[in-house]
Enzyme design. Structure first.
Site, PDB file in Angstrom:
ATOM      1  N   THR A 443       0.711  -1.113   0.022  1.00 29.73           N
ATOM      2  CA  THR A 443       0.035   0.028   0.105  1.00 29.73           C
ATOM      3  C   THR A 443       0.955   1.206   0.108  1.00 29.73           C
ATOM      4  O   THR A 443       1.826   1.286   0.768  1.00 29.73           O
ATOM      5  CB  THR A 443      -1.058  -0.062   1.232  1.00 29.73           C
ATOM      6  N   HIS A 495       2.396 -11.654  14.416  1.00 29.98           N
ATOM      7  CA  HIS A 495       3.445 -12.116  15.005  1.00 29.98           C
ATOM      8  C   HIS A 495       3.165 -13.695  15.561  1.00 29.98           C
ATOM      9  O   HIS A 495       3.992 -14.374  16.087  1.00 29.98           O
ATOM     10  CB  HIS A 495       3.311 -11.287  16.511  1.00 29.98           C
TER      11      HIS A 495
END
Length: 524
Positions: A443, A495
């Site tokens: 993006t 994560h």
């Protein structure tokens, strides 16, 4: 002869059932279109059910019965006997202009019209299945008007889902009757229009049209029965116009759909006197806040609701973390400046920053496969290919079409692919195929001036790279302070499957490739 089923309309978001309070008509009665058949009661209001067509009434549910939304209450047979009650029947040769010649409908030809002009059938136009995960669609706009003659495969309207915009073609040739208005959000399989096929279509020409819009507005105009048609009430309610303020041109002064459409311009002049009271008071200070405190409400589009739902889900369901770095863009800018004219002359497309970033990301993803993975339940899916999702901002909201096999494309192939997706997004031509899949997202907030941000992961992907604006800043190069065009880059990652070492190493590798673009050519 056609049988039209009258169903319990949708009368509110939380209303799931209604009770039949009273019948205004009896079994076998001849009814006219828009004539009130019965009164329905919900736990919130009482409203009237108008006839969707002229014909003979057949009652299926009795007074006191409680029915769910969508249940059939009664049916109307639009046979030859019912036609005179509407006063609109036309002989066979007048079929192309059924409404324009009501006077030419003597009693004798009416009963013979169906036999002389052939059998009439009504084809329902429904929202098609548009993808496995698409459950509803919004009508963006109609390309045709009520009563238009349409050809087979002619585009009737545009449908907007949470993924893309689709065109709805006519299944047959005939006369169009619009059921759902622009802006209406309907489930897959819902009827948006009907097409009357056959020359005998003149008799029921306007019959099937008014009911769905009428169902929405019936509760609004319950206290004004007979003064405004349900279709007109729906239009006026949407525009915020009181039906009492509209001069009706129908029978007995009834406000018709045409009156409501004309009245949409009426609210514009009404605010005109507003500046006078503001100018009348001596102090000028109160006038400014009065003009600045206007409010307006607008329904969220399907796309916007889906974006909101998915972003919140990602924030709640992933262990998202963001790591940052900065890239010296001078080597790329020098390379672009040197070759951009020849590149465009040869390939017919400009050489932008996105191709460098896509190339660098493709190389880094091969070296760090966990960043190119996705989560499916309790499993990690590793992809041996690179499909880069490119975030594109449109008037409808943010869309993320897919650049397939980006790791196998040349710089020119990447630029052409991104340009094609951007044009499709701008013209609302993206398909489900264009939007499905993707293993990693890029993006670019820098085009809007963003200096730094923490982009949100595009689930079920596990990482997204955010580009930002290029700013000349003092940096240390070879122990000297120099001015360089610098860009902050951000990598948001899940994560749960990507460790800190992998995420930081991935971003450092991208930085390395961008600051020495010859590595991309030599694959080192």
């Amino acid at each position: 002869m056609a049988i039209i089923e009258m169903k319990v309309p949708v009368v509110g978001e939380s209303v799931t059932e209604v009770t039949i309070a009273t019948w205004n008509k009896k079994e076998g009665d001849v009814v006219k279109m828009d004539e009130v058949l019965c009164e329905l009661e919900s736990d919130k209001a009482t409203f009237e059910l108008p006839a969707e067509a002229s014909g003979t009434l057949h009652i299926l549910a009795k007074e006191g019965d409680t029915l769910p939304i969508g249940a059939v209450i009664c049916s109307i047979s639009t046979d030859g006997a019912a036609a005179p009650t509407n006063g609109v029947a036309a002989p066979a040769e007048a079929a192309p202009a059924p409404v324009a010649e009501p006077a030419a409908a003597p009693a004798a030809p009416v009963a013979e019209a169906p036999a002389a002009s052939g059998e009439t059938r009504v084809v329902e136009v429904k929202i098609p299945v548009m993808g496995e995960s698409v459950t509803e669609a919004t009508i963006a706009n109609w390309n045709k008007k009520e009563g238009d003659a349409v050809k087979m495969d002619e585009i009737l309207c545009e449908l907007e889902s949470d993924k893309a915009t689709f065109e709805l073609p006519a299944e047959v040739a005939g006369t169009l009757h619009i059921v759902a208005e622009p802006g209406a959000t309907l489930p897959i399989g819902a009827v948006v229009a009907t097409i009357t096929v056959g020359t005998g279509a003149a008799v029921p020409a306007s019959a099937p049209v008014a009911a769905p819009a009428a169902a929405v507005a019936s509760a609004v105009v319950a206290d004004k029965a007979g003064a405004v048609t349900p279709v007109a009430a729906a239009i006026l309610a949407e525009k915020g116009i009181n039906p009492k303020d509209v001069q009706g041109s129908g029978e007995g002064g009834k406000v018709t759909k045409a009156d409501a459409l004309k009245a949409t311009t009426a609210p514009a002049p009404t605010p005109a006197p507003a500046p006078k009271p503001a100018a009348a008071p001596a102090p000028a200070a109160p006038a400014a806040p009065a003009g600045a405190r206007a409010e307006r409400r607008q329904r969220m589009t399907s796309l916007r609701k889906t974006i909101a739902r998915r972003l919140v889900a990602v924030k709640n369901e992933t262990a998202m973390l963001t790591t940052f770095n900065e890239v010296d863009m001078q080597p790329i800018m020098e390379l672009r400046s040197k070759f951009k004219d020849k590149f465009k002359e040869k390939h017919g497309v400009g050489l932008g920053f996105m191709s460098f970033f896509t190339k660098a990301v493709s190389v880094a993803l091969k070296e760090f496969p966990a960043v190119n993975a996705s989560i499916d339940g309790d499993e990690i899916v590793y992809h041996d290919y690179v499909d880069v999702s490119v975030a594109v901002s449109t008037e409808r909201g943010l869309v993320v079409p897919i650049l397939r096999n980006a790791d196998q494309l040349s710089f020119a192939g990447i630029e052409k692919g991104i340009l094609d997706l951007a044009v499709k997004a701008r013209d609302n031509k993206l398909t489900i195929e264009d939007m499905s899949g993707g293993t990693f997202t890029i993006t670019n907030g820098g085009v809007f001036g963003s200096m730094m941000s923490t982009p949100i992961i595009n689930a079920p992907q596990v990482a997204i790279l955010g580009m930002h604006n290029i700013v000349e800043r003092p940096v240390v190069v070879n122990k000297e302070i120099v001015i360089r065009p610098m860009m902050y880059v951000a990598l948001s990652y899940d994560h749960r499957i990507i460790d800190g070492k992998e995420s930081v190493s991935f971003l450092v590798r991208v930085k390395q490739l961008l600051e020495d673009p010859t590595r991309l050519l030599l694959d080192v």
